[in-house]
Motif scaffolding. Structure first.
Motif, PDB file in Angstrom:
ATOM      1  N   GLY A  13      -2.047  -1.640 -44.443  1.00 14.91           N
ATOM      2  CA  GLY A  13      -1.428  -0.582 -45.237  1.00 14.91           C
ATOM      3  C   GLY A  13      -2.433   0.166 -46.076  1.00 14.91           C
ATOM      4  N   GLU A  14      -3.322  -0.569 -46.728  1.00 13.34           N
ATOM      5  CA  GLU A  14      -4.356   0.072 -47.544  1.00 13.34           C
ATOM      6  C   GLU A  14      -5.274   0.935 -46.686  1.00 13.34           C
ATOM      7  OE1 GLU A  14      -6.248  -3.165 -49.558  1.00 13.34           O
ATOM      8  OE2 GLU A  14      -4.482  -3.550 -50.819  1.00 13.34           O
ATOM      9  N   TYR A  15      -5.639   0.441 -45.514  1.00  9.01           N
ATOM     10  CA  TYR A  15      -6.510   1.200 -44.619  1.00  9.01           C
ATOM     11  C   TYR A  15      -5.829   2.501 -44.184  1.00  9.01           C
ATOM     12  CZ  TYR A  15      -9.300   2.499 -40.572  1.00  9.01           C
ATOM     13  OH  TYR A  15     -10.059   3.204 -39.683  1.00  9.01           O
ATOM     14  N   ILE A  16      -4.573   2.407 -43.810  1.00  9.47           N
ATOM     15  CA  ILE A  16      -3.849   3.595 -43.347  1.00  9.47           C
ATOM     16  C   ILE A  16      -3.739   4.631 -44.455  1.00  9.47           C
ATOM     17  CG2 ILE A  16      -1.562   4.420 -42.627  1.00  9.47           C
ATOM     18  CD1 ILE A  16      -1.350   1.844 -40.928  1.00  9.47           C
ATOM     19  N   VAL A  17      -3.446   4.192 -45.675  1.00  7.77           N
ATOM     20  CA  VAL A  17      -3.300   5.135 -46.787  1.00  7.77           C
ATOM     21  C   VAL A  17      -4.647   5.750 -47.156  1.00  7.77           C
ATOM     22  CG1 VAL A  17      -2.739   5.317 -49.241  1.00  7.77           C
ATOM     23  CG2 VAL A  17      -1.220   4.071 -47.709  1.00  7.77           C
ATOM     24  N   GLU A  18      -5.682   4.933 -47.278  1.00  8.50           N
ATOM     25  CA  GLU A  18      -6.998   5.435 -47.684  1.00  8.50           C
ATOM     26  C   GLU A  18      -7.588   6.411 -46.676  1.00  8.50           C
ATOM     27  OE1 GLU A  18      -9.434   2.009 -48.324  1.00  8.50           O
ATOM     28  OE2 GLU A  18      -8.287   1.392 -50.106  1.00  8.50           O
ATOM     29  N   VAL A  48       6.156  -7.390 -49.005  1.00  6.89           N
ATOM     30  CA  VAL A  48       4.912  -7.723 -49.700  1.00  6.89           C
ATOM     31  C   VAL A  48       4.648  -6.759 -50.855  1.00  6.89           C
ATOM     32  CG1 VAL A  48       2.406  -7.936 -49.432  1.00  6.89           C
ATOM     33  CG2 VAL A  48       3.920  -8.745 -47.627  1.00  6.89           C
ATOM     34  N   ASP A  49       4.699  -5.455 -50.586  1.00  9.77           N
ATOM     35  CA  ASP A  49       4.355  -4.447 -51.596  1.00  9.77           C
ATOM     36  C   ASP A  49       5.145  -3.170 -51.312  1.00  9.77           C
ATOM     37  OD1 ASP A  49       3.179  -2.614 -53.311  1.00  9.77           O
ATOM     38  OD2 ASP A  49       1.118  -3.188 -52.823  1.00  9.77           O
ATOM     39  N   MET A  50       6.234  -2.988 -52.036  1.00 12.49           N
ATOM     40  CA  MET A  50       7.122  -1.845 -51.776  1.00 12.49           C
ATOM     41  C   MET A  50       6.433  -0.507 -52.046  1.00 12.49           C
ATOM     42  SD  MET A  50       9.888  -0.726 -50.613  1.00 12.49           S
ATOM     43  CE  MET A  50      11.280  -1.798 -50.581  1.00 12.49           C
ATOM     44  N   GLY A  51       5.590  -0.431 -53.070  1.00  9.44           N
ATOM     45  CA  GLY A  51       4.883   0.819 -53.368  1.00  9.44           C
ATOM     46  C   GLY A  51       3.961   1.230 -52.240  1.00  9.44           C
ATOM     47  N   LEU A  52       3.189   0.274 -51.744  1.00  8.31           N
ATOM     48  CA  LEU A  52       2.283   0.541 -50.628  1.00  8.31           C
ATOM     49  C   LEU A  52       3.081   0.886 -49.377  1.00  8.31           C
ATOM     50  CD1 LEU A  52      -0.600   0.640 -49.543  1.00  8.31           C
ATOM     51  CD2 LEU A  52      -0.477  -1.830 -49.177  1.00  8.31           C
ATOM     52  N   TYR A  53       4.202   0.204 -49.180  1.00 10.01           N
ATOM     53  CA  TYR A  53       5.065   0.486 -48.033  1.00 10.01           C
ATOM     54  C   TYR A  53       5.501   1.949 -48.040  1.00 10.01           C
ATOM     55  CZ  TYR A  53       9.335   0.704 -45.262  1.00 10.01           C
ATOM     56  OH  TYR A  53      10.309   1.086 -44.365  1.00 10.01           O
ATOM     57  N   LYS A  54       5.893   2.462 -49.196  1.00  7.89           N
ATOM     58  CA  LYS A  54       6.332   3.862 -49.291  1.00  7.89           C
ATOM     59  C   LYS A  54       5.188   4.824 -49.002  1.00  7.89           C
ATOM     60  CE  LYS A  54      10.169   2.972 -52.411  1.00  7.89           C
ATOM     61  NZ  LYS A  54      10.734   3.173 -53.737  1.00  7.89           N
ATOM     62  N   GLU A  55       3.992   4.498 -49.484  1.00  3.76           N
ATOM     63  CA  GLU A  55       2.827   5.353 -49.210  1.00  3.76           C
ATOM     64  C   GLU A  55       2.506   5.367 -47.716  1.00  3.76           C
ATOM     65  OE1 GLU A  55      -0.641   4.977 -51.813  1.00  3.76           O
ATOM     66  OE2 GLU A  55       0.613   3.754 -53.122  1.00  3.76           O
ATOM     67  N   VAL A  56       2.522   4.196 -47.107  1.00  2.00           N
ATOM     68  CA  VAL A  56       2.241   4.095 -45.672  1.00  2.00           C
ATOM     69  C   VAL A  56       3.301   4.853 -44.875  1.00  2.00           C
ATOM     70  CG1 VAL A  56       2.142   2.502 -43.706  1.00  2.00           C
ATOM     71  CG2 VAL A  56       0.976   1.924 -45.826  1.00  2.00           C
ATOM     72  N   SER A  57       4.538   4.721 -45.280  1.00  2.00           N
ATOM     73  CA  SER A  57       5.621   5.422 -44.574  1.00  2.00           C
ATOM     74  C   SER A  57       5.421   6.922 -44.604  1.00  2.00           C
ATOM     75  CB  SER A  57       6.971   5.066 -45.194  1.00  2.00           C
ATOM     76  OG  SER A  57       7.255   3.705 -44.994  1.00  2.00           O
ATOM     77  N   SER A  58       4.954   7.452 -45.732  1.00  2.00           N
ATOM     78  CA  SER A  58       4.742   8.897 -45.809  1.00  2.00           C
ATOM     79  C   SER A  58       3.574   9.328 -44.926  1.00  2.00           C
ATOM     80  CB  SER A  58       4.536   9.346 -47.252  1.00  2.00           C
ATOM     81  OG  SER A  58       3.339   8.839 -47.773  1.00  2.00           O
ATOM     82  N   VAL A  59       2.510   8.535 -44.872  1.00  3.37           N
ATOM     83  CA  VAL A  59       1.380   8.864 -43.994  1.00  3.37           C
ATOM     84  C   VAL A  59       1.820   8.819 -42.535  1.00  3.37           C
ATOM     85  CG1 VAL A  59      -0.881   8.087 -43.171  1.00  3.37           C
ATOM     86  CG2 VAL A  59      -0.387   8.083 -45.614  1.00  3.37           C
ATOM     87  N   LEU A  60       2.576   7.792 -42.165  1.00  3.96           N
ATOM     88  CA  LEU A  60       3.028   7.677 -40.781  1.00  3.96           C
ATOM     89  C   LEU A  60       4.018   8.782 -40.418  1.00  3.96           C
ATOM     90  CD1 LEU A  60       3.393   3.813 -40.358  1.00  3.96           C
ATOM     91  CD2 LEU A  60       1.490   5.285 -39.699  1.00  3.96           C
ATOM     92  N   ALA A  61       4.800   9.247 -41.377  1.00  6.79           N
ATOM     93  CA  ALA A  61       5.720  10.356 -41.120  1.00  6.79           C
ATOM     94  C   ALA A  61       4.944  11.632 -40.813  1.00  6.79           C
ATOM     95  CB  ALA A  61       6.651  10.557 -42.302  1.00  6.79           C
ATOM     96  N   VAL A  62       3.865  11.867 -41.543  1.00  5.99           N
ATOM     97  CA  VAL A  62       3.015  13.035 -41.279  1.00  5.99           C
ATOM     98  C   VAL A  62       2.391  12.909 -39.896  1.00  5.99           C
ATOM     99  CG1 VAL A  62       0.888  14.214 -41.975  1.00  5.99           C
ATOM    100  CG2 VAL A  62       2.558  13.543 -43.700  1.00  5.99           C
ATOM    101  N   ASN A  63       1.878  11.709 -39.579  1.00  3.84           N
ATOM    102  CA  ASN A  63       1.281  11.494 -38.255  1.00  3.84           C
ATOM    103  C   ASN A  63       2.296  11.741 -37.146  1.00  3.84           C
ATOM    104  OD1 ASN A  63      -1.156  10.816 -39.396  1.00  3.84           O
ATOM    105  ND2 ASN A  63      -0.827   8.614 -39.235  1.00  3.84           N
ATOM    106  N   LYS A  64       3.515  11.281 -37.359  1.00 10.34           N
ATOM    107  CA  LYS A  64       4.551  11.469 -36.343  1.00 10.34           C
ATOM    108  C   LYS A  64       4.873  12.949 -36.162  1.00 10.34           C
ATOM    109  CE  LYS A  64       9.092   9.844 -34.981  1.00 10.34           C
ATOM    110  NZ  LYS A  64      10.247   8.998 -35.336  1.00 10.34           N
TER     111      LYS A  64
END
Length: 84
Positions: A13-18, A48-64
């Motif tokens: 998750g951290e890698y995807i967001v960064e 594990v980490d809801m805040g990171l989950y939301k950040e990752v979800s937004s990055v993956l939404a852009v990728n999609k």
């Protein structure tokens, strides 16, 4: 990559967001399958980490949203290379 799945999910998750990375790029970087990355960041990371989950979800939404453009560009490069 032998380690705790929760730790791996957080690292992915951290890698995807960064890096604003795609699932494929994260999978290649960490030496796991795309299915593993997707399961880790879409399911396990939520507990594990809801805040990171939301950040990752937004990055993956852009990728999609952009994947059809990347696919079209790859096809364009393929046929331009065949012309040469």
């Amino acid at each position: 990559m032998k380690q705790n799945v929760e730790d791996r999910a957080a690292m992915l998750g951290e890698y995807i967001v960064e890096n604003k990375a795609t699932v494929r790029r994260a999978a290649k970087q960490f030496g796991v399958s795309k299915s593993t990355v997707h399961k880790d960041v879409a399911e396990r990371l939520r507990s594990v980490d809801m805040g990171l989950y939301k950040e990752v979800s937004s990055v993956l939404a852009v990728n999609k949203a952009q994947r059809h453009i990347r696919g079209g560009m790859a096809t364009k490069r393929k046929y331009e290379a065949q012309k040469k």
